[in-house]
Design a protein around this motif. Structure first.
Motif, mmCIF file in Angstrom:
data_model
loop_
_atom_site.group_PDB
_atom_site.id
_atom_site.type_symbol
_atom_site.label_atom_id
_atom_site.label_comp_id
_atom_site.label_asym_id
_atom_site.label_seq_id
_atom_site.Cartn_x
_atom_site.Cartn_y
_atom_site.Cartn_z
ATOM 1 N N GLY A 113 -26.879 1.606 -6.392
ATOM 2 C CA GLY A 113 -25.525 1.928 -5.969
ATOM 3 C C GLY A 113 -24.483 1.721 -7.042
ATOM 4 N N LYS A 114 -23.241 1.720 -6.600
ATOM 5 C CA LYS A 114 -22.089 1.599 -7.501
ATOM 6 C C LYS A 114 -21.006 0.770 -6.808
ATOM 7 C CE LYS A 114 -22.806 5.057 -10.739
ATOM 8 N NZ LYS A 114 -24.180 5.291 -10.486
ATOM 9 N N ILE A 115 -20.131 0.208 -7.642
ATOM 10 C CA ILE A 115 -18.927 -0.477 -7.156
ATOM 11 C C ILE A 115 -17.735 0.215 -7.806
ATOM 12 C CG2 ILE A 115 -17.618 -2.627 -7.074
ATOM 13 C CD1 ILE A 115 -20.299 -4.108 -7.405
ATOM 14 N N PHE A 116 -16.753 0.578 -6.992
ATOM 15 C CA PHE A 116 -15.524 1.209 -7.479
ATOM 16 C C PHE A 116 -14.366 0.257 -7.178
ATOM 17 C CE2 PHE A 116 -18.448 4.452 -5.979
ATOM 18 C CZ PHE A 116 -18.589 5.248 -7.104
ATOM 19 N N VAL A 117 -13.523 0.024 -8.166
ATOM 20 C CA VAL A 117 -12.359 -0.854 -7.994
ATOM 21 C C VAL A 117 -11.119 -0.023 -8.291
ATOM 22 C CG1 VAL A 117 -11.236 -2.991 -8.720
ATOM 23 C CG2 VAL A 117 -13.740 -2.834 -8.721
ATOM 24 N N GLN A 118 -10.225 0.059 -7.304
ATOM 25 C CA GLN A 118 -9.010 0.861 -7.436
ATOM 26 C C GLN A 118 -7.786 0.011 -7.141
ATOM 27 O OE1 GLN A 118 -10.653 3.488 -4.326
ATOM 28 N NE2 GLN A 118 -9.994 5.158 -5.658
ATOM 29 N N PRO A 119 -6.673 0.306 -7.812
ATOM 30 C CA PRO A 119 -5.430 -0.402 -7.476
ATOM 31 C C PRO A 119 -4.981 -0.044 -6.063
ATOM 32 C CG PRO A 119 -5.056 1.246 -9.199
ATOM 33 C CD PRO A 119 -6.509 1.274 -8.864
ATOM 34 N N LEU A 120 -4.360 -0.995 -5.428
ATOM 35 C CA LEU A 120 -3.883 -0.809 -4.061
ATOM 36 C C LEU A 120 -2.381 -1.051 -4.062
ATOM 37 C CD1 LEU A 120 -5.113 -0.207 -1.316
ATOM 38 C CD2 LEU A 120 -5.514 -2.628 -1.015
ATOM 39 N N ASP A 121 -1.615 -0.022 -3.753
ATOM 40 C CA ASP A 121 -0.158 -0.118 -3.837
ATOM 41 C C ASP A 121 0.458 -0.961 -2.733
ATOM 42 O OD1 ASP A 121 -0.080 1.448 -6.117
ATOM 43 O OD2 ASP A 121 0.143 3.304 -4.987
ATOM 44 N N ALA A 122 -0.060 -0.836 -1.515
ATOM 45 C CA ALA A 122 0.544 -1.578 -0.410
ATOM 46 C C ALA A 122 -0.470 -1.770 0.703
ATOM 47 C CB ALA A 122 1.759 -0.832 0.134
ATOM 48 N N VAL A 123 -0.307 -2.880 1.415
ATOM 49 C CA VAL A 123 -1.087 -3.161 2.623
ATOM 50 C C VAL A 123 -0.103 -3.678 3.655
ATOM 51 C CG1 VAL A 123 -2.894 -4.576 3.647
ATOM 52 C CG2 VAL A 123 -3.148 -3.759 1.304
ATOM 53 N N ILE A 124 -0.187 -3.165 4.859
ATOM 54 C CA ILE A 124 0.686 -3.617 5.943
ATOM 55 C C ILE A 124 -0.175 -3.946 7.152
ATOM 56 C CG2 ILE A 124 2.587 -3.021 7.502
ATOM 57 C CD1 ILE A 124 2.379 -0.875 4.567
ATOM 58 N N ARG A 125 -0.049 -5.177 7.647
ATOM 59 C CA ARG A 125 -0.755 -5.566 8.874
ATOM 60 C C ARG A 125 0.041 -4.996 10.045
ATOM 61 N NH1 ARG A 125 -4.126 -10.060 9.350
ATOM 62 N NH2 ARG A 125 -3.048 -10.975 7.550
ATOM 63 N N ILE A 126 -0.563 -4.137 10.809
ATOM 64 C CA ILE A 126 0.127 -3.443 11.898
ATOM 65 C C ILE A 126 0.653 -4.423 12.936
ATOM 66 C CG2 ILE A 126 -0.180 -1.828 13.815
ATOM 67 C CD1 ILE A 126 -2.124 -0.277 11.967
ATOM 68 N N ARG A 127 -0.163 -5.417 13.310
ATOM 69 C CA ARG A 127 0.218 -6.355 14.370
ATOM 70 C C ARG A 127 1.497 -7.110 14.067
ATOM 71 N NH1 ARG A 127 -0.995 -11.720 14.657
ATOM 72 N NH2 ARG A 127 -2.577 -11.486 13.041
ATOM 73 N N THR A 128 1.682 -7.567 12.803
ATOM 74 C CA THR A 128 2.812 -8.432 12.470
ATOM 75 C C THR A 128 3.834 -7.809 11.525
ATOM 76 O OG1 THR A 128 1.659 -9.370 10.579
ATOM 77 C CG2 THR A 128 1.362 -10.491 12.710
ATOM 78 N N GLY A 129 3.451 -6.729 10.863
ATOM 79 C CA GLY A 129 4.332 -6.137 9.862
ATOM 80 C C GLY A 129 4.262 -6.824 8.514
ATOM 81 N N GLU A 130 3.395 -7.843 8.378
ATOM 82 C CA GLU A 130 3.240 -8.519 7.090
ATOM 83 C C GLU A 130 2.791 -7.508 6.046
ATOM 84 O OE1 GLU A 130 1.529 -12.878 7.798
ATOM 85 O OE2 GLU A 130 0.471 -11.325 8.946
ATOM 86 N N ARG A 131 3.203 -7.766 4.808
ATOM 87 C CA ARG A 131 2.894 -6.829 3.734
ATOM 88 C C ARG A 131 2.102 -7.499 2.615
ATOM 89 N NH1 ARG A 131 5.540 -2.001 3.301
ATOM 90 N NH2 ARG A 131 6.831 -1.520 5.093
ATOM 91 N N ASP A 132 1.325 -6.675 1.952
ATOM 92 C CA ASP A 132 0.598 -7.013 0.734
ATOM 93 C C ASP A 132 -0.289 -8.248 0.917
ATOM 94 O OD1 ASP A 132 1.718 -4.731 -0.318
ATOM 95 O OD2 ASP A 132 3.453 -5.795 -1.110
ATOM 96 N N ASN A 133 -0.179 -9.257 0.036
ATOM 97 C CA ASN A 133 -1.094 -10.389 0.117
ATOM 98 C C ASN A 133 -1.023 -11.106 1.458
ATOM 99 O OD1 ASN A 133 -2.293 -10.055 -2.368
ATOM 100 N ND2 ASN A 133 -0.802 -11.349 -3.423
ATOM 101 N N ALA A 134 0.146 -11.192 2.036
ATOM 102 C CA ALA A 134 0.277 -11.841 3.342
ATOM 103 C C ALA A 134 -0.521 -11.091 4.410
ATOM 104 C CB ALA A 134 1.745 -11.933 3.748
#
Length: 130
Positions: A89-110
């Motif tokens: 197999g393979k491993i692909f690593v890509q930058p991630l611009d944003a993450v938002i937790r839908i339940r709380t609205g927390e963003r990114d690392n939080a």
């Protein structure tokens, strides 16, 4: 933050999942996929005809990781998925611009990790040792 995608052999999934959990990675998404890489095509005999099976069954795992988890995640996958044969197999690593937790609205690392990477890994190791 990174989006890590791994394509692995289906039979290696239990080992990879256990290694990821030991590394403190608990948020994973798993897909059943088919693909073609460096492996040879298989020829099977079906109803009197030869059938070339070009695509092989694989497992695709995706994880959104904060920076402290990136290298431990890669090492966990490498050490648990590797058989030494073509088709591991393979491993692909890509930058991630944003993450938002839908339940709380927390963003990114939080939204990714409620505690630090060290804390999660310490808990994982304590669970293995205990």
């Amino acid at each position: 933050m990174k989006l890590i995608t791994a394509i692995i052999r289906p039979e290696r999934l239990p080992e990879v999942k256990a290694a990821l959990f030991r590394a403190g990675v608990t948020g994973i998404t798993i897909y059943r996929v088919s693909g073609h890489g460096g492996e040879r095509d298989l020829v099977e005999h079906y109803r009197g005809s030869d059938v070339v099976l070009e695509f092989h069954e694989k497992i695709k795992i995706q994880m959104a990781c904060s920076e402290p988890f990136v290298e431990p995640t890669i090492k966990a996958i490498l050490n648990s998925a590797r058989t030494g044969s073509v088709g591991d197999g393979k491993i692909f690593v890509q930058p991630l611009d944003a993450v938002i937790r839908i339940r709380t609205g927390e963003r990114d690392n939080a939204a990714l990790t409620p505690v630090t990477a060290d804390e999660v890994q310490r808990r994982a190791l304590a669970g293995v040792a205990g």
